[in-house]
Structure formats: structure tokens, C-alpha cells
Enzyme design. Structure first.
Site, PDB file in Angstrom:
ATOM      1  N   HIS A 128     -14.096 -46.222  14.409  1.00  0.00           N
ATOM      2  CA  HIS A 128     -15.422 -45.640  14.665  1.00  0.00           C
ATOM      3  C   HIS A 128     -15.390 -44.199  14.195  1.00  0.00           C
ATOM      4  O   HIS A 128     -15.088 -43.279  14.951  1.00  0.00           O
ATOM      5  CB  HIS A 128     -15.748 -45.727  16.164  1.00  0.00           C
ATOM      6  CG  HIS A 128     -17.159 -45.349  16.498  1.00  0.00           C
ATOM      7  ND1 HIS A 128     -17.817 -45.873  17.592  1.00  0.00           N
ATOM      8  CD2 HIS A 128     -18.041 -44.491  15.917  1.00  0.00           C
ATOM      9  CE1 HIS A 128     -19.038 -45.354  17.665  1.00  0.00           C
ATOM     10  NE2 HIS A 128     -19.182 -44.509  16.656  1.00  0.00           N
TER      11      HIS A 128
ATOM     12  N   HIS B 103     -23.618 -49.966  16.979  1.00  0.00           N
ATOM     13  CA  HIS B 103     -23.614 -49.061  18.120  1.00  0.00           C
ATOM     14  C   HIS B 103     -24.498 -49.665  19.207  1.00  0.00           C
ATOM     15  O   HIS B 103     -25.636 -50.075  18.943  1.00  0.00           O
ATOM     16  CB  HIS B 103     -24.195 -47.706  17.725  1.00  0.00           C
ATOM     17  CG  HIS B 103     -23.292 -46.871  16.874  1.00  0.00           C
ATOM     18  ND1 HIS B 103     -22.672 -47.344  15.749  1.00  0.00           N
ATOM     19  CD2 HIS B 103     -22.917 -45.561  16.997  1.00  0.00           C
ATOM     20  CE1 HIS B 103     -21.952 -46.370  15.203  1.00  0.00           C
ATOM     21  NE2 HIS B 103     -22.083 -45.279  15.944  1.00  0.00           N
TER      22      HIS B 103
ATOM     23  N   GLU C  50     -24.299 -46.766  24.376  1.00  0.00           N
ATOM     24  CA  GLU C  50     -23.880 -45.363  24.470  1.00  0.00           C
ATOM     25  C   GLU C  50     -24.940 -44.668  25.322  1.00  0.00           C
ATOM     26  O   GLU C  50     -24.749 -44.421  26.508  1.00  0.00           O
ATOM     27  CB  GLU C  50     -23.769 -44.730  23.092  1.00  0.00           C
ATOM     28  CG  GLU C  50     -23.403 -43.251  23.131  1.00  0.00           C
ATOM     29  CD  GLU C  50     -23.551 -42.569  21.770  1.00  0.00           C
ATOM     30  OE1 GLU C  50     -23.039 -41.455  21.633  1.00  0.00           O
ATOM     31  OE2 GLU C  50     -24.196 -43.139  20.862  1.00  0.00           O
TER      32      GLU C  50
ATOM     33  N   ASP D 122     -15.390 -40.637  16.192  1.00  0.00           N
ATOM     34  CA  ASP D 122     -16.834 -40.621  15.975  1.00  0.00           C
ATOM     35  C   ASP D 122     -17.238 -39.605  14.901  1.00  0.00           C
ATOM     36  O   ASP D 122     -17.274 -39.933  13.724  1.00  0.00           O
ATOM     37  CB  ASP D 122     -17.549 -40.344  17.301  1.00  0.00           C
ATOM     38  CG  ASP D 122     -18.998 -40.817  17.326  1.00  0.00           C
ATOM     39  OD1 ASP D 122     -19.456 -41.412  16.353  1.00  0.00           O
ATOM     40  OD2 ASP D 122     -19.669 -40.601  18.355  1.00  0.00           O
TER      41      ASP D 122
END
Length: 334
Positions: A16, A196, A199, A277
Site C-alpha cells: 500500500h 481502499h 478508512e 501509504d
């Protein structure tokens, strides 16, 4: 062996990682000067001072402004090679890089320009450091599905060089189901699919990503902790979560790293991985994420080895490539 050395010695995969999110302010200003791009900030220090985010959108606004300096193939090559050098120092043996073509094509940068620069850096990283890599095209979820389908059409001549697709950008108000047709087409084309979810979005977005998009991994997924049935499912099906702890704190998903749910997810038997990230913006590359998380949550070295193993097992590589990495990992003392 101290914790820092132990973590950097772990053979690991980073699953990621947004390559545009590795654009350090120093390189941003160098490329801005080279390409004649005006930035909203007048210095590297002022840029770093702007990295105080209240949520995902406040980060994205800055992220897209910085990406404007990326114009030529050489820019993308230098960006990715700088990441790979850091990744090598962190013990990364395999990296799966997200890239956002829509961020660039809307500015007039050709799709092939982005891909050529990144692929050249991937080849160089293999030659210099033996790092294996894959490229994953991400669609921007704040844009329409039709725009995503248009981007996929641009990618078709290059599919042999693209390993999978993902879904990123603003999660709130943009559920995975918005992209059902797009991801069905990607699966038909034989591409790996990830997204994704969970989150800032609710656990229901994770369920949609699994059941509607048919994803193989969930990027982030930390809000699964709010849904016991989903936790049980993710553990049973061993769906990998590509968790980004420092990012989650920087974007106010959790107030502190000590309050992160990663330990709870591990204890529940989920296939958790640790990743960085957008490390240029969030304060640490992948080894720093391992170290800070271990210290904040009291993770044992055996747990860190498990997380590294999860990353290798969840990577999109053939078993013949993965096996030697796992043997190295298993030979390390816990």
C-alpha cells in the site's frame, strides 16, 4: 539486535504505497524549478509546515497540488527510484506501487509518460537492489465511473505492464458500489483488483468492496474492528488488510498510535500487513511504521515476523519468487 535493525532485516513486501505520495518537498521544489511550475508554498519548510491534516480531504488537496510538478517521464523515474532506494534500506524485497494516472492525464500528461517513467524505475530497482515490483493503476473514486472506464480504455494498450487496479482518493460519499461495472471489466481482463475501504468510510464499504467489486485485498480496512461479523469473515477468508498506521494517525482516523486497532485485528486472526501509504506526507516509510507501531502497541518480534510474512503471502507474485523470501524470514530469530 535492536528493534530498528530487526525490523529493517525482515524481508517484507510493501503493498500500500502511492508513488505520488513519496514526493518529498525537496524533490517537489527541484522539479518545480526544472519544469517551471509555481507551487503554493515558498520554501521546503513552509511545505512541511502545511502537513497538518484534519482529515483525508485536507491531505488530498495538498497532495494534488504537489503532483503538478510531475510532467516528464524522467520526473516519474526519479520519483520512483528515490522511493526504491528508501525501500531497500527498509528491507523491502517486493513493492506493489499504486499510481494515479487521472491525476496526471487531466493535466495533459500522457498515460504512457507516467507508465514509462515508473516502469524504468522498477527495472532499475531490480538491477540495483534486487527489488521485485508490480504496478497497480488506481482509479480516483471522487471522479465518475465513466471517467474510470475512460482511463481503463487508455490503459488497454499497456495492460501487459500493469498488474492490477485499485480504488483510492476521497472515500466518504463514494462507496465501492459506484464502480461495479468498472471493476467487473477489470476482472474480465484478468487484472488483480484491490480497493481502499474502511478508512474513513464505514465497515459496509469493506463488504461492498468484497462482494460487489470482488477485491482480493482491502486497503486500510481498519474500521472492520467495528463489525464483529465482518471481523470473523475477514479472519476466516484470510483477506489481507494493507494497514498504514502512521497515515491513520496523521489523517485523524485515530487520535494516537496507541489507540490504533491493528493489535485487535491481529488478535482476531486477520491477515494484517503494515505499509506506509504516502510516506513523504505522513512522517515515515515502511520500517518506521513497523517500529513506531511495535512500540506503541507492544507488538512482539514474533508478531512483527507474522506481519512481514502476511505481506509476502498477500503479494501478487508467483510462489517460486515468494518461497526464498519466506525461507529468509523463517530463519530469523524472533
Amino acid at each position: 539486535m535492536d528493534l530498528d535493525h530487526f525490523v529493517r532485516s525482515l524481508p517484507k513486501a510493501e503493498l500500500h504505497l502511492h508513488i505520488e505520495g513519496t514526493l518529498e518537498p525537496e524533490m517537489m521544489f527541484e522539479l518545480a524549478r526544472r519544469n517551471g511550475v509555481a507551487l503554493p508554498w515558498d520554501s521546503v519548510a513552509a511545505t512541511r509546515a502545511a502537513y497538518a491534516f484534519s482529515d483525508l480531504q485536507s491531505f488530498l488537496d495538498l497532495y494534488y497540488a504537489g503532483a503538478a510538478v510531475l510532467i516528464h517521464e524522467q520526473d516519474f523515474f526519479e520519483l520512483a527510484l528515490a522511493y526504491f532506494e528508501r525501500a531497500h534500506a527498509d528491507g523491502v524485497v517486493h513493492a506493489e506501487l499504486f499510481f494515479d494516472p487521472q491525476t496526471h492525464t487531466t493535466r495533459g500528461v500522457a498515460f504512457a509518460t507516467v507508465l514509462d517513467g515508473l516502469e524504468r524505475a522498477c527495472d532499475e530497482a531490480q538491477a540495483r537492489w534486487g527489488i521485485s515490483s508490480r504496478l497497480i493503476l488506481c482509479f480516483l473514486r471522487h471522479l465518475s465511473e465513466d471517467e474510470g472506464l475512460s482511463t481503463l480504455a487508455q490503459a488497454l494498450p499497456h495492460l501487459a505492464r500493469i498488474h492490477g487496479v485499485g480504488l483510492d482518493s476521497s472515500e466518504k460519499g463514494h462507496p465501492p458500489s459506484k464502480f461495479a461495472r468498472l471493476f467487473a471489466r477489470c476482472r474480465e481482463l484478468g487484472l488483480h483488483v484491490v480497493a481502499h475501504a474502511g478508512e474513513e468510510g464505514p465497515p459496509a464499504y469493506i463488504v461492498e468492496a468484497l462482494d460487489i467489486l470482488g477485491v482480493e485485498r482491502i486497503d486500510h480496512g481498519v474500521r472492520a474492528a467495528e463489525d464483529p461479523a465482518l471481523l470473523e469473515r475477514l479472519a476466516r477468508e484470510q483477506v489481507a488488510l494493507t494497514v498504514c498506521p502512521l497515515s491513520n494517525v496523521k489523517l485523524c482516523v485515530y487520535p494516537t498510535l496507541a489507540q490504533h486497532t491493528l493489535g485487535q485485528l491481529l488478535d482476531a486472526g486477520l491477515k494484517v500487513t503494515i505499509n506506509s501509504d504516502d510516506p513523504a506526507y505522513f512522517g515515515g516509510y515502511v520500517a518506521q511504521n513497523y517500529i513506531d507501531t511495535a512500540q506503541a502497541l507492544g507488538l512482539t518480534r514474533a508478531q512483527l515476523k507474522r506481519i512481514a510474512r502476511n505481506s509476502l503471502e498477500a503479494s501478487f507474485v508467483p510462489e517460486g519468487l515468494r518461497a526464498p523470501w519466506l525461507e529468509r524470514l523463517d530463519a530469523m530469530p524472533a
